[in-house]
Design a protein around this motif. Structure first.
Motif, PDB file in Angstrom:
ATOM      1  N   TRP A  16     -30.982   3.514 -16.848  1.00  0.00           N
ATOM      2  CA  TRP A  16     -30.485   4.420 -17.895  1.00  0.00           C
ATOM      3  C   TRP A  16     -29.477   5.671 -17.377  1.00  0.00           C
ATOM      4  N   TRP A  17     -29.941   5.906 -15.994  1.00  0.00           N
ATOM      5  CA  TRP A  17     -28.859   7.023 -15.228  1.00  0.00           C
ATOM      6  C   TRP A  17     -27.566   5.996 -15.042  1.00  0.00           C
ATOM      7  N   ILE A  74     -26.004   3.885 -16.651  1.00  0.00           N
ATOM      8  CA  ILE A  74     -25.048   3.686 -17.765  1.00  0.00           C
ATOM      9  C   ILE A  74     -24.585   5.108 -18.366  1.00  0.00           C
ATOM     10  N   ILE A  75     -25.431   5.949 -18.071  1.00  0.00           N
ATOM     11  CA  ILE A  75     -24.958   7.305 -18.960  1.00  0.00           C
ATOM     12  C   ILE A  75     -23.969   8.094 -17.702  1.00  0.00           C
ATOM     13  N   THR A  76     -23.899   7.561 -16.534  1.00  0.00           N
ATOM     14  CA  THR A  76     -23.135   8.302 -15.515  1.00  0.00           C
ATOM     15  C   THR A  76     -21.696   7.546 -15.388  1.00  0.00           C
ATOM     16  N   THR A 112     -20.520   5.821 -17.817  1.00  0.00           N
ATOM     17  CA  THR A 112     -19.688   6.074 -19.075  1.00  0.00           C
ATOM     18  C   THR A 112     -19.172   7.642 -19.029  1.00  0.00           C
ATOM     19  N   THR A 113     -19.516   8.264 -18.126  1.00  0.00           N
ATOM     20  CA  THR A 113     -19.374   9.675 -18.047  1.00  0.00           C
ATOM     21  C   THR A 113     -19.638  10.663 -19.169  1.00  0.00           C
ATOM     22  N   VAL A 114     -20.772  10.160 -20.006  1.00  0.00           N
ATOM     23  CA  VAL A 114     -21.596  10.792 -20.872  1.00  0.00           C
ATOM     24  C   VAL A 114     -22.283  12.058 -20.095  1.00  0.00           C
ATOM     25  N   GLY A 115     -23.123  11.848 -18.849  1.00  0.00           N
ATOM     26  CA  GLY A 115     -23.848  12.805 -18.296  1.00  0.00           C
ATOM     27  C   GLY A 115     -24.710  13.727 -18.939  1.00  0.00           C
ATOM     28  N   TYR A 116     -25.730  13.242 -19.573  1.00  0.00           N
ATOM     29  CA  TYR A 116     -26.263  14.107 -20.300  1.00  0.00           C
ATOM     30  C   TYR A 116     -27.075  15.324 -19.351  1.00  0.00           C
ATOM     31  N   GLY A 117     -27.385  14.894 -18.009  1.00  0.00           N
ATOM     32  CA  GLY A 117     -27.800  15.839 -17.253  1.00  0.00           C
ATOM     33  C   GLY A 117     -29.575  15.616 -17.308  1.00  0.00           C
ATOM     34  N   TYR A 153     -30.340  12.977 -12.717  1.00  0.00           N
ATOM     35  CA  TYR A 153     -29.226  12.911 -11.780  1.00  0.00           C
ATOM     36  C   TYR A 153     -29.624  12.896 -10.352  1.00  0.00           C
ATOM     37  N   THR A 167     -23.534   8.303  -5.582  1.00  0.00           N
ATOM     38  CA  THR A 167     -22.944   8.464  -6.614  1.00  0.00           C
ATOM     39  C   THR A 167     -21.292   8.414  -6.853  1.00  0.00           C
ATOM     40  N   LEU A 218     -18.792   6.337  -8.847  1.00  0.00           N
ATOM     41  CA  LEU A 218     -17.935   6.755  -9.718  1.00  0.00           C
ATOM     42  C   LEU A 218     -16.546   6.381  -9.552  1.00  0.00           C
TER      43      LEU A 218
END
Lengths: 236, 236, 236, 236
Positions: free
Chosen positions: D179-180, D182-184, D186-191, D194, D204, D208
């Motif tokens: 989950w981390w 994917i979110i990282t 794709t640069t969505v980065g919910y926060g 982390y 990371t 990236l």
């Protein structure tokens, strides 16, 4: 007399007209900054008075400029209803409307004047290329915008079914889920709402894998089309 | 003698000069890392002393190198005011200024030396292609930068009217809203400020739909233009 | 006999070899999933036993496959030191090393086997195009990577001076600020660290305006170069 | 009679058929909005009744339209199993299934009708170009999708080893780490998750640097390929 003013206000190939144009531009910036500054809370009385004075001064100059532009225009009505004519009018209108009542919201229209900046610079060619690029890829862009909207709605419906039960406050309805879908598919990701169930996370994964491509494609198409027109310009 | 030093310092086609260049590069890296390390809070005295020693050593070498470069230059003044001449000077200046007083901020200028790395590698061709690509698409890039700035300001004004009442601490003025506009339109989305009203969310949706495309276009144009110049290189 | 095995293990144009290849692929997936599953905390004893059994089974098959591949290879040493030879070896090595001691970290090497998936599919052409695209734009990509690194360092130094005093816990040193710089310039924006001072916010604005373009350019170059090679393929 | 209906339902070149098409489109939108509105919690009884009435009305019209389309189709079976035939059927099916039992989830299928919007607009050419662009770059896109998946898995394994000990609740297993990843990437980065360890942050950074390029490339390829087909259209 009219021809003399016309040379200053409308045509940009002599020194006087350039000074006039830069003066108006500077005033637009001052007006914008003063307007923004006014929104800061708890300003003291002196600052408010100075800002008010700047505003009155700017609007008076803008009004004179507007009347001058009508005066020197060959086709007065054509100018009034032209893009810049309407912008210039909207930029001063709120001030006169607000003499009696407070219409701070309307004063925001002044920002429209920013578009004047585009006029000074001779971007006619660049804008023409951009228009051509859009025209070239019109159908593709429209297709992807529609697909993007369908995808956003589909994502919202999907996440609603996965997350509604566990997070009824964040995903309370499909409208709330739409907010999540937009913020996720544009990769903004504020982090105010995010899936916590396994199902919701797997769903997000697939939506992102499919969605990111689709959402980014229109930009890619415009960029490529633009470079193509720039390229053609070179060939001519 | 001068010619011998010139061969080492300026020209990169013999073994000695390459050793010299790599030595200076290594020192730049050491200097950068030591400078960064120094910012860590609560370092013990020994570490501080070692870091100080490294700094003094680096600056002495950089000073000697700078003087050497002036000495071997055919046009001394031209070198002093050249891009790398100014960088080399700025990189050692803060140390001498700070002998009396503590000027830690100025010492940060040392990072400018990183640009020297570009010099060693022979990227002249790549930089030439990049310059050409920029020149090709100059008008389009400038147009989009201006439109981007107008859009950011427009977003800030809009969100201010939607969110100011509900979140007076986050959207206290248009300047505060500008922060939100930048972080949202670049899709960074820290999540420190975000709209909570329905109006603000719908506004954000439209701003993102229009804005993402516009903000991303300049990059797309440069990329395409760059590939084009790379391509031309191949044809020649 | 050797030729018969070679037809199954190495050459992919008959039914038996295809069955063999799919079987190995399925086993790779099972092995990966079982390895990932094992990391879930608080598994009951039965599950652990099943996962252990799957692991032993997979490693035995992989070992046999590895020995078979050596056996049928014309140049045994060449296979052992080839890309896939090393991967196959690293994938089974941790199991034998861990017979005595627990080396869970090493077992992660098994994921390297995922690269075998690339082998089955005949992407030789696509990979060739990709290599060509990289070669075409090599200098530009390297130039932008270096500029990106300099920019990240510069951002970290800048934000350190703006935010260190106000947020000493988040921006305690330049190394901490580097984390912020990376997460911001890649637009990930977790929101764990962000500027709160006006200076820091204005600095972030300029860094994002300059940085986003630069960070995104290498991707754009590769994409364009790739499409170009795909295009050439079509022409031939 | 049949020919008269066919002219209205199937062919879009006369006034009556256009009115019919717009009417169905409007109904699709109303149906979608009413369906979304229904998910808002704590609606009063009157609103619920109105929404129910709208739903019944929409489904009746959609059913009539579906039967009409079968009636006027030259090859009835071909229509039933065509893309739009299946969509139309799925859009009304849940209503009849749910007469006895409550099947709110199934009713979500109604959103499929959104695809009908694509039909009205004549995007056949744009879709053809898109299909061609995909076909052109098929291998490259597939290669990058596989590499992306491997990279996501590799990131998850890596971050698990760095962060699991310090944040056992956020990185409890490789599935959580996925989950981390994917979110990282794709640069969505919910926060919501982390890395906090130095190792995890450095990891990371590298992920990236490598990952963003790879993840963004397929989009770039499609965009370029699409512009190419648009270009070819112009030449013809």
């Amino acid at each position: 007399m009219k021809q003399y003013l016309k040379n200053i206000v409308e045509i940009n190939d002599n020194r006087k007209s350039r000074v006039f144009a830069y003066f108006i531009q500077a005033l637009i910036f001052i007006s914008i900054i003063s307007f923004s500054y006014e929104t800061i809370p708890d300003l003291d009385v002196t600052t408010r008075k100075v800002l008010r004075a700047i505003e009155v001064f700017c609007v008076i100059i803008f009004s004179i400029e507007y009347l001058l532009r009508i005066y020197v225009a060959d086709h007065k009505l054509k100018f009034v209803f032209s893009f810049y004519g309407v912008i210039d009018f909207l930029a001063i209108l709120p001030f006169y409307l607000a003499l009696g009542i407070d219409l701070r919201s309307l004063r925001a229209l002044r920002f429209l004047r920013l578009f004047r900046i585009l006029k000074l610079m001779r971007y006619n060619r660049a804008i023409k290329h951009f228009t051509k690029a859009i025209a070239l890829a019109k159908e593709e862009i429209l297709l992807f915008l529609i697909v993007t909207l369908i995808l956003i709605y589909f994502s919202a419906v999907g996440i609603y079914y996965f997350e509604n039960e566990v997070q009824p406050e964040n995903f309370s309805s499909i409208f709330d889920s739409l907010w999540w879908a937009i913020i996720t598919l544009t990769t903004v990701g504020y982090g105010d709402v995010y899936p916590v169930t396994v199902g919701g996370k797997v769903f997000t994964f697939f939506i992102l894998m499919i969605g990111l491509g689709i959402v980014a494609i229109p930009t890619g198409i415009i960029s490529s089309a633009l470079t193509k027109s720039v390229d053609k310009k070179e060939d001519e």
